[in-house]
Scaffold this active site. Structure first.
Site, mmCIF file in Angstrom:
data_model
loop_
_atom_site.group_PDB
_atom_site.id
_atom_site.type_symbol
_atom_site.label_atom_id
_atom_site.label_comp_id
_atom_site.label_asym_id
_atom_site.label_seq_id
_atom_site.Cartn_x
_atom_site.Cartn_y
_atom_site.Cartn_z
ATOM 1 N N HIS A 1 0.833 -1.201 0.000
ATOM 2 C CA HIS A 1 0.000 0.000 0.000
ATOM 3 C C HIS A 1 0.866 1.248 0.000
ATOM 4 C CE1 HIS A 1 -4.082 -1.616 1.015
ATOM 5 N NE2 HIS A 1 -3.354 -2.640 1.420
ATOM 6 N N GLU B 1 -8.173 -0.140 -4.896
ATOM 7 C CA GLU B 1 -7.573 -1.459 -4.719
ATOM 8 C C GLU B 1 -7.035 -1.974 -6.039
ATOM 9 O OE1 GLU B 1 -9.199 -4.478 -2.171
ATOM 10 O OE2 GLU B 1 -10.904 -3.177 -1.667
ATOM 11 N N CYS C 1 -11.864 -1.184 2.371
ATOM 12 C CA CYS C 1 -10.679 -2.026 2.179
ATOM 13 C C CYS C 1 -10.051 -2.264 3.542
ATOM 14 C CB CYS C 1 -9.689 -1.357 1.230
ATOM 15 S SG CYS C 1 -8.158 -2.302 1.006
#
Length: 266
Positions: free
Chosen positions: A149, A197, A206
């Site tokens: 991420h 995502e 998420c």
């Protein structure tokens, strides 16, 4: 032959779950993509396959909407715990521990990784402030919480055109395994978050995005643990202390059970 499946969601992030612990299912990226299609398949953000495990109660494999297999999914982990009662899940991102049911399911993810090679990045960079920018978004933090991420802290996530800028960040050559993109702001009630995502696009929530964002906010001393992370689909409570596991608590909702002929999709 008809195969049973369960449809579940965590804060609107929805899943089709197939239990292959007793009867194996030969899942492929193409089959996962067809089943996830909302017009011609069952429809979901991610397809989940449960298999036997020698190191946990069961093994959980995850395919995104585009058919790509990924290592971790926090919302799906909560749903699998609620559905099966499993206390431990083997995932590509490590062992996930879980407990609870219904509106109060908690899972614990392995400790986050901050090394550039752990994200992974294509070359060494400071993951606390990547020297990169895409339009109005620049210098994100990067972390791996079972999947990779980047997190941008912005004044108002609603004003970011994430649907148009998210794909360019996801597919930037700096991220050889692609990347999940989070834009977040800090307020009196915790964190407000939107996530693009990889392989699924904009979703209502998420779980790993909430974990990644909370970890980055705690690490940069923007908030203290535990912290509430609010997304379009609802709120998760995330806890983390440096060096430790990540805890995530929230709802897991069973929608319906059905049967499908997988042979018709091959």
């Amino acid at each position: 032959m008809a195969t049973r499946f369960d449809k579940m969601h965590g804060l609107g992030n929805d899943f089709v779950i197939l239990d292959a612990r007793e009867q194996a299912v030969a899942m492929t990226p193409a089959l996962a993509q067809r089943l996830a299609d909302r017009q011609t398949g069952i429809g979901c953000d991610q397809l989940i396959l449960l298999e036997p495990s020698t190191v946990a109660d069961l093994k959980m494999r995850i395919w995104n909407h585009d058919g790509g297999e990924v290592q971790s999914c926090g919302n799906a982990s909560r749903c699998v715990v609620a559905l099966t009662g499993a206390k431990s899940l083997e995932t590509g991102g490590g062992i996930v521990e879980g407990s609870g049911a219904g509106d109060d399911v908690e899972v614990k993810l392995p400790a986050p990784k901050f090394g550039w090679e752990d994200i992974p990045l294509s070359y060494p960079m400071d993951t606390s402030s990547l020297p990169m920018g895409w339009g109005p978004l620049e210098k994100p933090m990067a972390v791996n919480v079972g999947n990779p991420h980047v997190v941008f802290f912005v004044p108002d996530p609603r004003l970011v055109e994430l649907g148009s800028i998210g794909p360019s960040i996801e597919h930037d050559p700096a991220f050889p395994e692609r990347i999940n993109v989070n834009v977040a702001s800090i307020g009196d009630d915790g964190i407000t978050l939107r996530t693009w995502e990889r392989g699924s696009g904009l979703t209502r929530a998420c779980g790993t995005g909430a974990c990644a964002t909370a970890v980055c906010a705690i690490a940069s001393k923007r908030v203290t643990s535990p912290v509430k992370v609010t997304m379009r689909g609802g709120t998760l409570t995330i806890g983390w202390e440096p060096g430790g596991e990540i805890s995530m608590r929230g709802s897991a909702t069973h929608v319906f059970t059905g049967e499908i002929d997988l042979g018709a999709f091959k």
